[in-house]
Motif scaffolding. Structure first.
Motif, mmCIF file in Angstrom:
data_model
loop_
_atom_site.group_PDB
_atom_site.id
_atom_site.type_symbol
_atom_site.label_atom_id
_atom_site.label_comp_id
_atom_site.label_asym_id
_atom_site.label_seq_id
_atom_site.Cartn_x
_atom_site.Cartn_y
_atom_site.Cartn_z
ATOM 1 N N ARG A 78 0.826 -1.214 0.000
ATOM 2 C CA ARG A 78 0.000 0.000 0.000
ATOM 3 C C ARG A 78 0.857 1.259 0.000
ATOM 4 O O ARG A 78 0.411 2.311 -0.422
ATOM 5 N N LYS A 79 2.074 1.156 0.476
ATOM 6 C CA LYS A 79 2.933 2.329 0.606
ATOM 7 C C LYS A 79 3.813 2.558 -0.620
ATOM 8 O O LYS A 79 4.216 3.677 -0.887
ATOM 9 N N LEU A 80 4.124 1.507 -1.351
ATOM 10 C CA LEU A 80 5.054 1.615 -2.470
ATOM 11 C C LEU A 80 4.348 1.355 -3.792
ATOM 12 O O LEU A 80 3.316 0.689 -3.846
ATOM 13 N N ASP A 81 4.940 1.855 -4.846
ATOM 14 C CA ASP A 81 4.421 1.600 -6.188
ATOM 15 C C ASP A 81 4.720 0.159 -6.584
ATOM 16 O O ASP A 81 5.677 -0.444 -6.091
ATOM 17 N N PRO A 82 3.943 -0.413 -7.496
ATOM 18 C CA PRO A 82 4.173 -1.809 -7.903
ATOM 19 C C PRO A 82 5.573 -2.066 -8.465
ATOM 20 O O PRO A 82 6.108 -3.159 -8.304
ATOM 21 N N ASN A 83 6.191 -1.064 -9.093
ATOM 22 C CA ASN A 83 7.531 -1.291 -9.643
ATOM 23 C C ASN A 83 8.620 -1.207 -8.580
ATOM 24 O O ASN A 83 9.787 -1.450 -8.866
ATOM 25 N N GLN A 84 8.266 -0.906 -7.334
ATOM 26 C CA GLN A 84 9.233 -0.840 -6.248
ATOM 27 C C GLN A 84 9.233 -2.101 -5.394
ATOM 28 O O GLN A 84 10.056 -2.228 -4.493
ATOM 29 N N LEU A 85 8.343 -3.025 -5.679
ATOM 30 C CA LEU A 85 8.221 -4.284 -4.931
ATOM 31 C C LEU A 85 8.212 -5.458 -5.885
ATOM 32 O O LEU A 85 7.768 -5.348 -7.024
ATOM 33 N N ARG A 86 8.680 -6.584 -5.390
ATOM 34 C CA ARG A 86 8.558 -7.829 -6.137
ATOM 35 C C ARG A 86 8.769 -8.988 -5.175
ATOM 36 O O ARG A 86 9.394 -8.848 -4.138
ATOM 37 N N SER A 87 8.245 -10.137 -5.540
ATOM 38 C CA SER A 87 8.446 -11.362 -4.767
ATOM 39 C C SER A 87 9.354 -12.272 -5.561
ATOM 40 O O SER A 87 9.183 -12.414 -6.779
ATOM 41 N N GLU A 88 10.303 -12.887 -4.876
ATOM 42 C CA GLU A 88 11.249 -13.801 -5.516
ATOM 43 C C GLU A 88 11.495 -14.987 -4.605
ATOM 44 O O GLU A 88 11.443 -14.870 -3.375
ATOM 45 N N VAL A 89 11.803 -16.128 -5.201
ATOM 46 C CA VAL A 89 12.229 -17.293 -4.443
ATOM 47 C C VAL A 89 13.726 -17.144 -4.207
ATOM 48 O O VAL A 89 14.499 -17.001 -5.155
ATOM 49 N N LEU A 90 14.115 -17.154 -2.937
ATOM 50 C CA LEU A 90 15.512 -16.982 -2.569
ATOM 51 C C LEU A 90 16.020 -18.194 -1.817
ATOM 52 O O LEU A 90 15.270 -18.836 -1.079
ATOM 53 N N ARG A 91 17.286 -18.481 -2.023
ATOM 54 C CA ARG A 91 17.947 -19.516 -1.226
ATOM 55 C C ARG A 91 18.679 -18.792 -0.108
ATOM 56 O O ARG A 91 19.590 -18.002 -0.356
#
Length: 162
Positions: A47-60
């Protein structure tokens, strides 16, 4: 096959900040950034950030486990620390990230095309692969497992490479 990334861990005041480059842009784990800045990591950052400032990734992660993590890019980090969670002491945090963390990430990737790790499901097992130079590579020790055999300790003793 699942694509995953392995972040680099930086430390500030004994707290980790895991970060990585994706498409030549710095991304930071949202929960690490929250701990460093002193705000709750469970707040709704979407809600606070624009969509291009966030992302979900699978991390090891360091423990060898895999986790889907919310990442914040450098622009989002500045917005969080300057607008939503402003505190005068965050100036040092922003400077450290901009002056040390981001350049260190850039130096790691400047060596040319780097191999990427991939995780593949094969006959109920997870195999670590490496994608490099347009091909998938597997460890020699994992070949018997791919063929459904259990590798024995004596499997390599009799075969020597001249």
């Amino acid at each position: 096959m699942t694509d995953y990334q392995t972040p680099t861990t930086f430390r500030r005041f004994r707290l980790p900040l895991r970060a990585l480059l994706i498409d030549d842009r710095a991304w930071f784990l949202g929960r690490d950034l929250a701990k460093l800045a002193g705000f709750r990591p469970d707040l709704d950052l979407a809600r606070k950030l624009d969509p291009n400032q966030l992302r979900s990734e699978v991390l090891r992660l360091e423990e060898g486990t895999f986790s889907t993590e919310l990442l914040v890019n450098e622009s989002g980090m500045h917005q969080l620390l300057l607008v939503y969670y402003y505190h005068p002491e965050h100036r040092g945090l922003r400077s450290w990230i901009s002056d040390e963390v981001v350049p260190a990430l850039g130096r790691q990737s400047s060596t040319g095309h780097q191999p990427r790790r991939r995780l593949m499901q094969w006959q109920g097992h997870e195999l670590n692969l490496m994608e490099w130079q347009g091909a998938l590579w597997i460890r020699y020790e994992d070949l018997p497992r791919m063929q459904g055999q259990k590798p024995g300790r004596d499997a390599l003793v009799g075969s020597q490479i001249p």
